[in-house]
Design an enzyme around this catalytic site. Structure first.
Site, short mmCIF file in Angstrom:
data_model
loop_
_atom_site.label_atom_id
_atom_site.label_comp_id
_atom_site.label_asym_id
_atom_site.label_seq_id
_atom_site.Cartn_x
_atom_site.Cartn_y
_atom_site.Cartn_z
N PHE A 130 4.95 13.91 55.67
CA PHE A 130 4.50 13.04 56.76
C PHE A 130 5.55 13.06 57.87
CE2 PHE A 130 4.07 9.13 59.18
CZ PHE A 130 2.73 9.21 59.51
N ASP B 209 13.82 15.53 58.11
CA ASP B 209 13.21 14.28 58.57
C ASP B 209 13.68 13.18 57.63
OD1 ASP B 209 11.61 12.08 58.96
OD2 ASP B 209 9.75 13.21 59.23
N LYS C 56 12.90 4.46 61.42
CA LYS C 56 12.66 3.24 60.62
C LYS C 56 13.82 2.24 60.53
CE LYS C 56 8.57 4.51 58.17
NZ LYS C 56 8.13 5.90 58.30
C1 LIG Z 1 7.37 6.73 59.19
C2 LIG Z 1 7.69 8.16 59.24
C3 LIG Z 1 7.51 8.92 60.40
C4 LIG Z 1 6.85 8.36 61.64
O1 LIG Z 1 7.55 7.31 62.23
P1 LIG Z 1 6.81 6.41 63.35
O2 LIG Z 1 7.89 5.49 63.82
O3 LIG Z 1 5.68 5.71 62.68
O4 LIG Z 1 6.35 7.33 64.42
C5 LIG Z 1 7.89 10.24 60.38
N1 LIG Z 1 8.46 10.80 59.28
C6 LIG Z 1 8.66 10.09 58.15
C7 LIG Z 1 9.31 10.75 56.98
C8 LIG Z 1 8.28 8.76 58.08
O5 LIG Z 1 8.45 8.07 56.94
#
Ligand SMILES: *Cc1c(COP(=O)(O)O)cnc(C)c1O
Length: 396
Positions: free
Chosen positions: A137, A222, A251
Site C-alpha cells: 500500500f 516506504d 503517519k
Molecule cells: C498510510 C500509508 C500510506 C498513505 O499515507 P496517506 O497519508 O494516507 O496518504 C502510504 N504508505 C503506507 C505504507 C501507509 O501505511
C-alpha cells in the site's frame, strides 16, 4: 450536538468513501479516546499508526500552540528555523542526506517516485520502471495507487500511469526476474502494513539491496507506517542491516498533525534542482514544530525501548489468546508495536464487539486484526485491550 444529528449531517454532505463505525469521537488523552456521549475507549489503532505519543501529549500540544501563536504558515520561498531543524534531525537519524517535507504519505511517495524517475533519466532515457510488491500500500493518488499492488485500489481509475510493475513480496527470484537496466527504483514497505502485517524473511532485504546495486536502481523504502519508532527502532530498515536510497515517512512523524516527508541520499537527490518539485503547505512551521516535538519526546521518554518491550508483551498475550482460541487465531506476528493476529475468518465483527466493550482496534486485509497503538503505552494498557479482545473472541 447529538450523535444522530452528526450522522445525518455527514451522510448528507460528506463524500461517502469511508465505511465508518457508528461513533462520534470528541476528545482524547493518552491511549484513550472519548465519544460525544462520554464513552471511553482504549485506542490501539492510534489513528492508524499516527498518534505515536497518544492523544493530547502536553509537549506536543504546547509545541503546536506556541508555534501557532508565532507563525503557522509561510511560503517555501523563505527559510524557517523549524523546517531546517527537522531536516537536520531526520538526516542525522536516517543516515541519509536531503529531506523534503510534504503533507501526507501519498505525497511523500509521489515525491520519491518523481525523484526516482528524474534520477533514472540521468543514466538512460528509458530507465523509468518502478517495481513494487503485491499486497503493498503506497497511497491513493493516481501514481501511488498504481504503485500499490492491490487491484481494488486501482479499479475504475484507468488509464493508470505507466512504468509500474508488481512482484510477489518476499520473493527474491521474482524480483530478480523483473529487474533490468530499465528499472529506476524498487519501492517496498519493510513490513507490509495495510497488506496484513506481512514480515519478510530476514535476508530478503539484503538481497533486494544487492539487486538494486547490480542494476543501478534506487531502493525506496516506504516507512510511512513502520517509521518513527513503530518497530522499536526509528526506522525499520535499522533491523535489516541495509540502507535505502530514499525513505518515505508520514503517519507518526508529527503525532497527528498532517505531514509527509522523503529523505534521500545526496546521490539520488542530485537529480532535483530548483523548480523540479514543490508544495505550498509542505514543510510549514506548524507541522515541522510538531514533528520536532515528537522526535524529542521519542528520545527523552525512551519510546523506542518501550515500543520494543510493549510489542513483545503484546505478542505474548496474543499468543496466549491464540492458544485459547485456536479455531479463530492462526498466527501472531509483529515487530515492536506493529502487530497482527491472523484469523480464520473476516474480523469486522470482532472489531465491532471490541468497540462495544470499549477498545478500538482494526482489521486489515480482511482477516488480520491489527494493533498499532501509541509508543508510550504500558503493560496495564495491553492487559486492558487483551481482556476486552478475549471477551470479544468468546462472544463471536
Ligand atoms: C498510510 C500509508 C500510506 C498513505 O499515507 P496517506 O497519508 O494516507 O496518504 C502510504 N504508505 C503506507 C505504507 C501507509 O501505511
Amino acid at each position: 450536538m447529538d450523535k444522530q444529528t452528526v450522522f445525518h449531517m455527514d451522510q448528507e454532505n460528506y463524500l461517502p468513501v469511508f465505511a465508518r463505525y457508528q461513533v462520534v469521537l470528541e476528545t482524547g488523552e493518552g491511549p484513550y479516546v472519548y465519544d460525544n456521549e462520554g464513552k471511553k475507549y482504549i485506542d490501539f489503532l492510534g489513528g492508524i499508526a499516527v498518534n505515536v505519543l497518544g492523544h493530547a501529549h502536553p509537549k506536543l500540544v504546547k509545541a503546536v500552540a506556541d508555534q501557532a501563536g508565532k507563525i503557522i504558515h509561510c511560503s517555501n520561498l523563505y527559510y524557517t528555523e523549524e523546517q531546517a531543524r527537522l531536516a537536520k534531525t531526520l538526516a542525522a537519524l536516517s543516515g541519509l542526506d536531503k529531506v523534503f517535507v510534504g503533507n501526507s504519505g501519498a505525497e511523500a511517495n509521489e515525491g520519491a517516485i518523481k525523484l526516482a524517475r528524474k534520477y533514472g533519466k540521468t543514466i538512460a532515457a528509458d530507465k523509468v520502471e518502478i517495481i513494487t510488491a503485491e499486497h503493498s500500500f503506497h497511497g491513493r493518488t493516481l501514481a501511488t495507487l498504481t504503485a500499490t499492488g492491490q487491484p481494488k485500489y486501482q479499479k475504475g481509475y484507468e488509464p493508470l500511469p505507466g512504468g509500474f510493475k508488481h512482484v510477489p513480496f518476499n520473493d527474491i527470484a521474482a524480483l530478480k526476474q523483473s529487474m533490468s537496466d530499465k528499472t529506476c527504483a524498487v519501492m517496498l514497505e519493510p513490513i507490509q502494513g495495510e497488506g496484513g502485517v506481512n514480515i519478510p524473511d530476514p535476508d530478503y532485504f539484503t538481497e533486494v539491496r544487492a539487486l538494486c546495486d547490480t542494476y543501478g536502481a534506487l531502493l525506496i523504502l516506504d516507512e510511512i507506517q513502520t517509521g518513527m519508532g513503530r518497530t522499536g527502532k526509528m526506522f525499520a530498515y535499522e533491523h535489516l542491516g541495509i540502507k535505502p536510497d530514499i525513505v518515505t515517512l508520514a503517519k507518526g512523524l508529527a503525532g497527528g498533525v498532517p505531514i509527509g516527508a522523503f529523505i534521500a541520499t545526496d546521490k539520488a537527490a542530485a537529480a532535483f534542482g530548483p523548480g523540479d518539485h514543490g508544495s505550498t503547505f509542505g514543510g510549514n512551521p506548524l507541522a515541522c514544530a510538531a514533528a520536532n516535538a515528537v522526535l524529542k519526546v521519542i528520545e527523552d521518554e525512551k519510546l523506542l525501548n518501550n515500543a520494543q518491550a510493549m510489542g513483545e508483551y503484546l505478542v505474548t498475550k496474543l499468543n496466549a489468546l491464540k492458544g485459547k482460541y485456536p479455531a479463530l487465531i492462526t498466527a501472531v506476528r509483529g515487530k515492536g508495536l506493529i502487530v497482527g493476529a491472523k484469523l480464520t475468518r473476516p474480523g469486522r465483527d470482532i472489531v465491532n464487539e471490541c468497540m462495544k466493550e470499549g477498545a478500538i482496534i482494526n482489521c486489515t486485509a480482511g482477516d488480520v486484526l491489527r494493533f498499532v497503538p501509541p509508543l508510550n503505552i504500558t503493560k496495564a494498557h495491553v492487559d486492558e485491550v487483551i481482556e476486552i479482545l478475549d471477551a470479544a473472541l468468546a462472544a463471536v
